[in-house]
Design a protein around this motif. Structure first.
Motif, PDB file in Angstrom:
ATOM      1  N   ASP A 101     -27.346 -34.569  35.541  1.00  0.00           N
ATOM      2  CA  ASP A 101     -28.035 -35.882  36.009  1.00  0.00           C
ATOM      3  C   ASP A 101     -29.080 -36.497  35.138  1.00  0.00           C
ATOM      4  N   ALA A 102     -28.854 -35.911  33.891  1.00  0.00           N
ATOM      5  CA  ALA A 102     -29.875 -36.407  32.806  1.00  0.00           C
ATOM      6  C   ALA A 102     -29.574 -37.568  32.105  1.00  0.00           C
ATOM      7  N   LEU A 103     -30.673 -38.276  31.770  1.00  0.00           N
ATOM      8  CA  LEU A 103     -30.405 -39.657  31.180  1.00  0.00           C
ATOM      9  C   LEU A 103     -31.158 -39.979  30.051  1.00  0.00           C
ATOM     10  N   ALA A 104     -30.518 -40.752  29.019  1.00  0.00           N
ATOM     11  CA  ALA A 104     -31.523 -41.131  27.919  1.00  0.00           C
ATOM     12  C   ALA A 104     -31.727 -42.452  28.353  1.00  0.00           C
ATOM     13  N   VAL A 105     -32.649 -43.133  27.656  1.00  0.00           N
ATOM     14  CA  VAL A 105     -33.022 -44.812  27.889  1.00  0.00           C
ATOM     15  C   VAL A 105     -33.361 -45.391  26.796  1.00  0.00           C
ATOM     16  N   VAL A 106     -32.553 -46.665  26.896  1.00  0.00           N
ATOM     17  CA  VAL A 106     -32.919 -47.658  25.839  1.00  0.00           C
ATOM     18  C   VAL A 106     -33.922 -48.545  26.355  1.00  0.00           C
ATOM     19  N   PHE A 146     -40.133 -54.906  29.571  1.00  0.00           N
ATOM     20  CA  PHE A 146     -38.973 -53.930  29.233  1.00  0.00           C
ATOM     21  C   PHE A 146     -37.892 -54.182  29.951  1.00  0.00           C
ATOM     22  N   GLU A 147     -36.706 -54.085  29.240  1.00  0.00           N
ATOM     23  CA  GLU A 147     -35.277 -54.014  29.755  1.00  0.00           C
ATOM     24  C   GLU A 147     -35.170 -52.725  29.363  1.00  0.00           C
ATOM     25  N   LEU A 148     -34.489 -51.951  30.497  1.00  0.00           N
ATOM     26  CA  LEU A 148     -34.222 -50.674  30.445  1.00  0.00           C
ATOM     27  C   LEU A 148     -32.507 -50.482  30.827  1.00  0.00           C
ATOM     28  N   GLU A 149     -31.950 -49.451  29.862  1.00  0.00           N
ATOM     29  CA  GLU A 149     -30.716 -49.288  29.915  1.00  0.00           C
ATOM     30  C   GLU A 149     -30.417 -47.782  29.946  1.00  0.00           C
ATOM     31  N   PHE A 150     -29.775 -47.227  30.959  1.00  0.00           N
ATOM     32  CA  PHE A 150     -29.665 -45.795  31.173  1.00  0.00           C
ATOM     33  C   PHE A 150     -28.319 -45.108  30.591  1.00  0.00           C
ATOM     34  N   VAL A 151     -28.380 -44.221  29.729  1.00  0.00           N
ATOM     35  CA  VAL A 151     -27.166 -43.695  29.233  1.00  0.00           C
ATOM     36  C   VAL A 151     -27.138 -41.992  29.688  1.00  0.00           C
ATOM     37  N   ALA A 152     -25.940 -41.711  30.126  1.00  0.00           N
ATOM     38  CA  ALA A 152     -25.537 -40.528  30.385  1.00  0.00           C
ATOM     39  C   ALA A 152     -25.776 -39.479  29.338  1.00  0.00           C
TER      40      ALA A 152
END
Length: 556
Positions: free
Chosen positions: A148-153, A135-141
């Motif tokens: 400090d919530a994040l979405a994740v790709v 898994f490659e994870l990218e975090f988005v504000a």
């Protein structure tokens, strides 16, 4: 229930274990090539129909024989419905890595400390990319009602998935941190295979109001109150607490945090810089007696009517904070579905004490932390996902979200409205439902986890509503003749014990007939008693109590 086939190599399997068809216990499992990533692990709070239950967890039983394959758990934000189940997950395997933002991990680590668990954690922030196995994870504000919530790709060989967590698109947020639509656009341009999107407000037209609009209302309520002010909110709603602190200071008042979770969470938020507390603005609850009523604001838990939380105890006169006619109670939160009766019961109790009760129904004292339909439409048009899977919401929310996706041109067959336990496979840009696993509620009752069943809850509901009757009889083991009894006792039953004198002859007769037929087994004799008295109670009293017959053999 269609059994899912064995996952194919290179296929991403997605299984929601909670959060679909309910508001709470959010948890999704992602699996590819035998490696498992978890996103969120929250709790659901019980309704009145679930007596004795403290919390409801996602169905963790799916992971029991797969724990060695779990390589991490991503936590999108610090609300209980997304992190509350983490202690129970880590009790199964304590070294599962937790990945989340600074505030999210601080809140969950404080919770884990109470369970005597020291986690292995990785702090991430928006824009960061991490590789975790396949898994490659990218975090988005993203903007939400907690900082400090994040979405994740999640990118894999099978395709890319964007899980929003909870989010909205407040363009003037209190902390200046907006949902990163530029990142959404970049993700969309690169091609997004599956969009897993928050559905909570999908049936609400337009746009979610700004948080900034709430501050002046709170300040006005405090300014007009001659006595004490009690504000109830979620213990993790840092933005709302900040507004209360600002309004209190503007009116020459100090703020006392009330409730263990409120005290703990605000201490963490203040220490990390997410809560701005002017010098002298906070007063310890133990020192409040030194202040006049017009000099204090109590910031408490209990906005959902929880029976043991601060606000319910105040309404029941079971707390050191007393409320009277010159005081105001402000409920600065929305109603979680299922909590309506409990909340209105608290409001009624406070009103009887003479308090002025201000809530979302009569003043603009809360805005949602979730995107309304207009905001979701923007996301669909920016991302242009190939497949959509609405998450986080009850059935009506999921369907409304699906309809929005279809309106923007996404093919109906590529929009998956599923329930907890659905098995979704993503491969070659196509997401399909390939099966269903058993996915139940996992109840926490004190220190007992998963031992309480729906049958147990049914028994508890009967005991609460109908009471119970016990019948004791001693029969001769050889002849089946009644030697002693039947003795009948009732509890939580409106009728006095003497009313059962009418049914005792019928029980004796039924037992005698059973004995003549050669029945000697105590279980069968107990069923004879249960049927006899059950039929009589239903006809004579129109009640259906729990009936507990006890038959004992005697060899004399």
């Amino acid at each position: 229930m269609q059994t899912a086939p064995k996952p194919q190599p290179g296929t991403l399997r997605i299984i929601p274990l909670g959060g679909l068809g309910e508001i709470g216990r959010n948890m999704t499992v992602f699996e590819i090539d035998s490696q498992i990533l978890i996103v969120d692990c929250g709790v659901l709070f019980p309704e009145e129909t679930q007596p004795g239950v403290d919390l409801i967890l996602p169905d963790l039983s799916y992971l029991e024989d797969k724990l060695d394959r779990v390589i991490g758990c991503v936590l999108t934000h610090g609300h209980e419905d997304h992190i509350g189940g983490v202690p129970y997950l880590l009790s199964m395997r304590s070294d599962i890595p937790l990945i989340g933002s600074t505030l999210t991990l601080a809140l969950v680590e404080a919770k884990l400390k109470e369970h005597r668990i020291t986690p292995y954690s990785m702090t991430v922030k928006e824009g960061q990319v991490e590789k975790l196995g396949p898994f490659e994870l990218e975090f988005v504000a993203v903007n939400h009602s907690i900082p400090d919530a994040l979405a994740v790709v999640i990118r894999t060989a099978a395709g890319s998935v964007l899980n929003t967590g909870d989010f909205k698109m407040d363009q003037l947020p209190l902390d200046g941190r907006v949902t990163d639509l530029r990142a959404f656009a970049r993700i969309g341009e690169a091609g997004l295979d599956l969009f897993m999107v928050d559905s909570t407000n999908a049936d609400v037209p337009g746009f979610t109001p700004l948080e900034r609009e709430i501050g002046p209302v709170i300040e006005s309520v405090i300014a007009k109150t001659p006595g004490k002010v009690v504000v109830a909110s979620f213990s993790s709603h840092v933005h709302r607490v900040q507004q209360v602190i600002d309004a209190a200071v503007a009116n020459g008042r100090r703020v006392a945090f009330v409730g263990r979770s409120m005290v703990r969470n605000m201490a963490i938020a203040s220490e990390l810089g997410f809560l701005n507390v002017p010098s002298g603005a906070i007063v310890d609850l133990k020192e409040v007696d030194n202040l006049a009523d017009h000099q204090v604001v109590f910031m408490s838990t209990g906005s959902q009517g929880e029976p043991m939380a601060v606000l319910s105890r105040i309404a029941n006169r079971d707390h050191q904070i007393s409320i009277g006619p010159s005081d105001t109670v402000l409920l600065a939160s929305s109603l979680i579905p299922g909590n309506e009766n409990a909340v209105y019961r608290v409001i009624d109790g406070l009103t009887k004490l003479g308090a002025n009760v201000v809530h979302k129904g009569n003043a603009k004292v809360h805005v949602s932390g979730h995107s309304a339909a207009g905001e979701l439409l923007y996301c669909y048009n920016i991302l242009k996902p190939k497949n959509v899977m609405p998450i986080h919401g009850e059935a009506r929310h999921l369907v409304a979200n699906a309809n929005l996706a279809i309106q923007t041109g996404i093919a109906a067959e590529r929009v998956l409205v599923v329930e907890d336990g659905a098995v979704v496979d993503l491969s070659n840009g196509i997401a399909d439902v390939v099966g269903q696993i058993e996915c139940n509620m996992l109840y926490v009752d004190g220190k007992t986890v998963g031992k309480i069943t729906e049958e147990d809850l049914k028994d508890r509901r009967i005991l609460a509503a109908e009471g119970f009757i016990t019948i004791f009889a001693v029969v001769d083991a050889a002849t089946g003749k009644v030697i002693e009894g039947p003795e009948i006792r009732a509890r939580a039953y409106a009728e006095a014990d003497h009313v059962f004198d009418d049914i005792k002859p019928a029980i004796e007769k039924a037992l005698a007939e059973a004995a003549q037929d050669g029945v000697r087994d105590t279980y069968q004799l107990q069923q004879v008693i249960r049927r006899t008295i059950g039929t009589w109670v239903a006809k004579a009293h129109r009640r259906k109590p729990m009936i507990i017959p006890v038959v004992v053999h005697s060899n004399r």
